[in-house]
Design an enzyme around this catalytic site. Sequence first.
Site, mmCIF file in Angstrom:
data_model
loop_
_atom_site.group_PDB
_atom_site.id
_atom_site.type_symbol
_atom_site.label_atom_id
_atom_site.label_comp_id
_atom_site.label_asym_id
_atom_site.label_seq_id
_atom_site.Cartn_x
_atom_site.Cartn_y
_atom_site.Cartn_z
ATOM 1 N N HIS A 263 -10.453 -1.568 6.817
ATOM 2 C CA HIS A 263 -10.241 -2.826 5.844
ATOM 3 C C HIS A 263 -9.499 -3.848 6.517
ATOM 4 O O HIS A 263 -8.887 -3.896 7.681
ATOM 5 C CB HIS A 263 -9.406 -2.106 4.728
ATOM 6 C CG HIS A 263 -10.237 -1.408 3.915
ATOM 7 N ND1 HIS A 263 -9.643 -0.784 2.365
ATOM 8 C CD2 HIS A 263 -11.345 -0.829 3.907
ATOM 9 C CE1 HIS A 263 -10.582 -0.085 1.978
ATOM 10 N NE2 HIS A 263 -11.433 -0.061 2.761
ATOM 11 N N GLU A 265 -6.799 -5.538 5.674
ATOM 12 C CA GLU A 265 -5.425 -5.340 5.761
ATOM 13 C C GLU A 265 -4.882 -4.281 6.959
ATOM 14 O O GLU A 265 -4.141 -4.590 7.795
ATOM 15 C CB GLU A 265 -4.797 -4.655 4.801
ATOM 16 C CG GLU A 265 -4.983 -5.436 3.382
ATOM 17 C CD GLU A 265 -6.310 -5.082 2.451
ATOM 18 O OE1 GLU A 265 -6.089 -4.940 1.336
ATOM 19 O OE2 GLU A 265 -7.185 -4.676 3.192
#
Length: 334
Positions: A263, A265
Amino acid sequence: MLIGLTGENCGGKGTIADYLGKKSFYYQSLSDVIRDELAAEGVEITREKLIAKGNQLREEFGAGGLAAKVINKLEPDKNYVIDSIRNPAEVEVLKKLKGFVLIAVRATPENRFERMKRRNREGDPKNLEEFVALESAEASNNDRAKQQVLACLDMADREIRNDGDVNAFHKSVDQLLSDLMQNLKRKRPSWDEYFLNIAKVVASRSNCMKRKVAAVIVKDKRIISTGYNGTPRGVRNCDEGGCPRCNSFAESGARLDECLCSHGEENAIVQASYHGISIREATLYCTLSPCLICTKMIINAGIKEVVFNKDYPLNDTASMLFQQAGISLRKYHL
């Protein structure tokens, strides 16, 4: 700032344009669109042919077509002066632009004729009567596609007279700029809007087949790391078949244990670690609210605040963890 110029022949539009050019305004002219068309056709450029070609282009692309072509050349981070506006439809098109102001440049026929004589172009009228007669033909017209200078003058937001010397004329332009500056101050984006828009640009680098997501980590209003979702470094990209789950378009929330994509993040945090940069007490901006796995990474990385643009479907538990950990979680909708 977008300053449009309209007015009768030899009124001083070119003088204003040159003066604004010295003040970092970029020049655009509707007449240059017509000149480019004539040059492409190999036609000699004369006043008569410019008028005829302009009328033809307005008939072909609509009465505001020349203005639309100029708008396509404008960049949002520059000031422009736009010359040779001679049709009301052109004014209507340009007035849709934020910050556009139309200036009518006026002078007496006698002063304008004297300027025309000084420039001494082939084919110019030889006396004041011919000059006035020529202007009358161009000033108004029942054909919507042809020049209608008088109607454009009536649509102007401001007027500048040019019946004195050039220094007085320049002072009038300076006063105009001073007045416009008070009314055209643009609102700057907030820091949240600024960093989330950057995150959206970072997301455009994503190679994930299902959705493009990104995160930006900020400390003291300085970006220290970015990340977008996709397969790990050195592994075939998702959009090249690298992740079977994404390429089969699995249902949202299903087969997550088979997904090979990291992801946004996660990649932003790992990227900072890869380069030995501390992200403790930083703020993370992300295009989607974090999933549970990314939430745990954010907490353990010491990030103090998360600002997201849109909700991730599976984030109830993540929200609870952020609350327990004392981390601020805010939604900011762009």
